[in-house]
Motif scaffolding. Structure first.
Motif, PDB file in Angstrom:
ATOM      1  N   CYS A  53      -7.521  45.432  46.750  1.00  0.00           N
ATOM      2  CA  CYS A  53      -6.132  45.643  46.365  1.00  0.00           C
ATOM      3  C   CYS A  53      -5.303  44.524  46.981  1.00  0.00           C
ATOM      4  CB  CYS A  53      -5.643  46.999  46.875  1.00  0.00           C
ATOM      5  SG  CYS A  53      -3.871  47.253  46.659  1.00  0.00           S
ATOM      6  N   VAL A  54      -4.502  43.871  46.191  1.00  0.00           N
ATOM      7  CA  VAL A  54      -3.742  42.719  46.682  1.00  0.00           C
ATOM      8  C   VAL A  54      -2.716  43.105  47.735  1.00  0.00           C
ATOM      9  CG1 VAL A  54      -1.955  42.840  44.897  1.00  0.00           C
ATOM     10  CG2 VAL A  54      -2.547  40.622  45.917  1.00  0.00           C
ATOM     11  N   TYR A  55      -2.339  44.365  47.783  1.00  0.00           N
ATOM     12  CA  TYR A  55      -1.293  44.799  48.711  1.00  0.00           C
ATOM     13  C   TYR A  55      -1.855  45.361  50.022  1.00  0.00           C
ATOM     14  CZ  TYR A  55       1.370  44.380  44.383  1.00  0.00           C
ATOM     15  OH  TYR A  55       1.923  43.924  43.207  1.00  0.00           O
ATOM     16  N   CYS A  56      -2.696  46.367  49.957  1.00  0.00           N
ATOM     17  CA  CYS A  56      -3.199  46.995  51.192  1.00  0.00           C
ATOM     18  C   CYS A  56      -4.549  46.447  51.635  1.00  0.00           C
ATOM     19  CB  CYS A  56      -3.283  48.511  51.031  1.00  0.00           C
ATOM     20  SG  CYS A  56      -4.594  49.085  49.920  1.00  0.00           S
ATOM     21  N   GLU A  57      -5.234  45.685  50.767  1.00  0.00           N
ATOM     22  CA  GLU A  57      -6.530  45.061  51.052  1.00  0.00           C
ATOM     23  C   GLU A  57      -7.672  46.057  51.204  1.00  0.00           C
ATOM     24  OE1 GLU A  57      -6.733  41.604  53.590  1.00  0.00           O
ATOM     25  OE2 GLU A  57      -4.564  41.410  53.605  1.00  0.00           O
ATOM     26  N   LYS A  58      -7.506  47.251  50.663  1.00  0.00           N
ATOM     27  CA  LYS A  58      -8.637  48.163  50.590  1.00  0.00           C
ATOM     28  C   LYS A  58      -9.492  47.797  49.386  1.00  0.00           C
ATOM     29  CE  LYS A  58      -8.688  52.516  51.409  1.00  0.00           C
ATOM     30  NZ  LYS A  58      -9.658  52.507  52.528  1.00  0.00           N
ATOM     31  N   GLU A  59     -10.806  48.015  49.500  1.00  0.00           N
ATOM     32  CA  GLU A  59     -11.721  47.645  48.425  1.00  0.00           C
ATOM     33  C   GLU A  59     -11.508  48.537  47.208  1.00  0.00           C
ATOM     34  OE1 GLU A  59     -16.304  46.107  48.083  1.00  0.00           O
ATOM     35  OE2 GLU A  59     -15.859  47.692  49.510  1.00  0.00           O
ATOM     36  N   ILE A  60     -11.606  47.947  46.035  1.00  0.00           N
ATOM     37  CA  ILE A  60     -11.452  48.656  44.770  1.00  0.00           C
ATOM     38  C   ILE A  60     -12.817  48.771  44.115  1.00  0.00           C
ATOM     39  CG2 ILE A  60     -10.491  48.507  42.446  1.00  0.00           C
ATOM     40  CD1 ILE A  60      -8.005  47.252  43.648  1.00  0.00           C
ATOM     41  N   ASP A  61     -13.186  49.980  43.715  1.00  0.00           N
ATOM     42  CA  ASP A  61     -14.505  50.195  43.121  1.00  0.00           C
ATOM     43  C   ASP A  61     -14.460  50.017  41.607  1.00  0.00           C
ATOM     44  OD1 ASP A  61     -13.440  52.548  42.042  1.00  0.00           O
ATOM     45  OD2 ASP A  61     -14.200  53.782  43.682  1.00  0.00           O
ATOM     46  N   ASP A  62     -15.578  50.352  40.946  1.00  0.00           N
ATOM     47  CA  ASP A  62     -15.698  50.130  39.507  1.00  0.00           C
ATOM     48  C   ASP A  62     -14.967  51.160  38.665  1.00  0.00           C
ATOM     49  OD1 ASP A  62     -17.311  47.921  39.935  1.00  0.00           O
ATOM     50  OD2 ASP A  62     -19.177  49.077  39.859  1.00  0.00           O
ATOM     51  N   ASN A  63     -14.517  52.241  39.280  1.00  0.00           N
ATOM     52  CA  ASN A  63     -13.862  53.301  38.527  1.00  0.00           C
ATOM     53  C   ASN A  63     -12.448  52.864  38.139  1.00  0.00           C
ATOM     54  OD1 ASN A  63     -12.685  55.632  37.519  1.00  0.00           O
ATOM     55  ND2 ASN A  63     -13.558  56.962  39.094  1.00  0.00           N
ATOM     56  N   PRO A  64     -12.184  52.684  36.839  1.00  0.00           N
ATOM     57  CA  PRO A  64     -10.858  52.214  36.407  1.00  0.00           C
ATOM     58  C   PRO A  64      -9.732  53.174  36.757  1.00  0.00           C
ATOM     59  CG  PRO A  64     -12.155  52.935  34.522  1.00  0.00           C
ATOM     60  CD  PRO A  64     -13.089  52.908  35.698  1.00  0.00           C
ATOM     61  N   LYS A  65     -10.072  54.426  37.070  1.00  0.00           N
ATOM     62  CA  LYS A  65      -9.041  55.391  37.448  1.00  0.00           C
ATOM     63  C   LYS A  65      -8.484  55.116  38.840  1.00  0.00           C
ATOM     64  CE  LYS A  65     -10.836  59.186  34.606  1.00  0.00           C
ATOM     65  NZ  LYS A  65     -11.339  60.590  34.614  1.00  0.00           N
ATOM     66  N   ASN A  66      -9.176  54.280  39.609  1.00  0.00           N
ATOM     67  CA  ASN A  66      -8.778  54.041  40.998  1.00  0.00           C
ATOM     68  C   ASN A  66      -7.932  52.790  41.185  1.00  0.00           C
ATOM     69  OD1 ASN A  66     -10.126  56.352  41.823  1.00  0.00           O
ATOM     70  ND2 ASN A  66     -12.046  55.255  42.186  1.00  0.00           N
ATOM     71  N   SER A  67      -7.619  52.097  40.083  1.00  0.00           N
ATOM     72  CA  SER A  67      -6.802  50.886  40.202  1.00  0.00           C
ATOM     73  C   SER A  67      -6.060  50.634  38.903  1.00  0.00           C
ATOM     74  CB  SER A  67      -7.663  49.679  40.560  1.00  0.00           C
ATOM     75  OG  SER A  67      -8.575  49.387  39.521  1.00  0.00           O
ATOM     76  N   ASN A  68      -5.119  49.705  38.952  1.00  0.00           N
ATOM     77  CA  ASN A  68      -4.353  49.363  37.757  1.00  0.00           C
ATOM     78  C   ASN A  68      -3.954  47.901  37.792  1.00  0.00           C
ATOM     79  OD1 ASN A  68      -1.172  49.102  38.534  1.00  0.00           O
ATOM     80  ND2 ASN A  68      -2.206  50.573  39.891  1.00  0.00           N
ATOM     81  N   ILE A  69      -3.720  47.351  36.614  1.00  0.00           N
ATOM     82  CA  ILE A  69      -3.127  46.014  36.536  1.00  0.00           C
ATOM     83  C   ILE A  69      -1.632  46.201  36.748  1.00  0.00           C
ATOM     84  CG2 ILE A  69      -2.694  43.990  35.112  1.00  0.00           C
ATOM     85  CD1 ILE A  69      -5.262  44.591  33.606  1.00  0.00           C
ATOM     86  N   ASP A  70      -1.161  45.679  37.849  1.00  0.00           N
ATOM     87  CA  ASP A  70       0.244  45.871  38.213  1.00  0.00           C
ATOM     88  C   ASP A  70       1.084  44.685  37.756  1.00  0.00           C
ATOM     89  OD1 ASP A  70       2.516  46.973  39.535  1.00  0.00           O
ATOM     90  OD2 ASP A  70       2.206  45.528  41.159  1.00  0.00           O
ATOM     91  N   HIS A  71       2.177  44.982  37.089  1.00  0.00           N
ATOM     92  CA  HIS A  71       3.184  43.963  36.823  1.00  0.00           C
ATOM     93  C   HIS A  71       4.022  43.842  38.094  1.00  0.00           C
ATOM     94  CE1 HIS A  71       1.988  44.822  32.684  1.00  0.00           C
ATOM     95  NE2 HIS A  71       2.555  43.678  32.344  1.00  0.00           N
ATOM     96  N   PHE A  72       3.811  42.768  38.842  1.00  0.00           N
ATOM     97  CA  PHE A  72       4.524  42.621  40.111  1.00  0.00           C
ATOM     98  C   PHE A  72       6.016  42.783  39.890  1.00  0.00           C
ATOM     99  CE2 PHE A  72       6.776  40.157  43.314  1.00  0.00           C
ATOM    100  CZ  PHE A  72       6.238  40.672  44.487  1.00  0.00           C
ATOM    101  N   ARG A  73       6.542  42.060  38.932  1.00  0.00           N
ATOM    102  CA  ARG A  73       7.925  42.271  38.504  1.00  0.00           C
ATOM    103  C   ARG A  73       7.880  43.245  37.337  1.00  0.00           C
ATOM    104  NH1 ARG A  73      11.671  38.494  40.536  1.00  0.00           N
ATOM    105  NH2 ARG A  73      10.682  36.854  41.745  1.00  0.00           N
ATOM    106  N   LEU A  74       8.434  44.420  37.550  1.00  0.00           N
ATOM    107  CA  LEU A  74       8.284  45.555  36.656  1.00  0.00           C
ATOM    108  C   LEU A  74       8.751  45.239  35.237  1.00  0.00           C
ATOM    109  CD1 LEU A  74       7.405  48.545  36.834  1.00  0.00           C
ATOM    110  CD2 LEU A  74       9.797  49.110  37.286  1.00  0.00           C
ATOM    111  N   LYS A  75       7.894  45.530  34.257  1.00  0.00           N
ATOM    112  CA  LYS A  75       8.246  45.300  32.863  1.00  0.00           C
ATOM    113  C   LYS A  75       9.138  46.406  32.308  1.00  0.00           C
ATOM    114  CE  LYS A  75       3.874  47.308  31.134  1.00  0.00           C
ATOM    115  NZ  LYS A  75       4.300  48.668  31.232  1.00  0.00           N
TER     116      LYS A  75
END
Length: 207
Positions: A53-75
């Protein structure tokens, strides 16, 4: 939070060129973009963020439910719809409740708030943040921008899913590994918390 270098993949460039909708937030839901979003998330994670994770630096696994493509500047919310398909505005965040992208998106009040946040694409977070042996993340040189960033992503949270407590436990383990090189430490501890480990390792070595 750590610095990332963006390198737009050709498949995303091609998909953007086929979007018939205007470059506003609705373009993100277009068939052309929706069909390549899993591949895009994987590309960003593997090639730019080392599965973190670019923010907290915790590892992200293969499950797409556990992460998202974040728009840094909110769309959404008429903030930055023109940045919807701007590749430099796309990073991958964990879906942890109460921190990172979900927390940021709920607490941003205006466009001007973004000028007060450290952007890991345009800036080097190492120049803004420090870590203490207690596991706390703090602002370097009392930087107001760093302090606002810590708050807007809730990176200093103290609840049960506790970043500070986890980092403190790593510190306690690092004290007993002071005969290892930093590369050996990374190998021993895995991907997570690279920025924290680097800073605390150097502090321990200096003692």
């Amino acid at each position: 939070m750590f610095k990332i270098s963006k390198n737009e993949p050709p498949f995303f460039t091609v998909a953007k060129s086929k979007v018939s909708l205007p470059l506003v937030s609705s373009a993100w839901e277009s068939t052309e973009i929706e069909s390549i979003r899993p591949k895009l998330r994987e590309h960003i994670l593997l090639h730019e963020q080392n599965l973190l994770c670019v923010y907290c630096e915790k590892e992200i696994d293969d499950n797409p439910k556990n992460s998202n493509i974040d728009h840094f500047r909110l769309k959404a919310g008429h903030l930055f719809p023109q940045r919807t398909l701007d590749y430099k505005n796309l990073v991958v965040s964990c879906n942890a409740k109460g921190r990172c992208s979900s927390y940021k998106d709920k607490h941003i009040k205006s466009k001007s708030d973004y000028e007060k946040i450290v952007n890991p694409v345009d800036e080097n977070p190492d120049e803004y943040f420090d870590y203490l042996l207690t596991g706390e993340i703090v602002a370097l040189s009392a930087s107001a921008k760093a302090e606002f960033t810590i708050d807007i992503f809730n990176l200093g949270r103290r609840e049960s899913d506790n970043l500070t407590q986890t980092r403190k436990q790593i510190t306690e383990a690092l004290i007993y590994c002071n005969n290892l090189s930093l590369d050996e430490i990374y190998s021993e501890f895995g991907n997570e918390y690279h920025s924290f480990i680097k800073i605390i390792y150097n502090k321990i070595q200096e003692q």
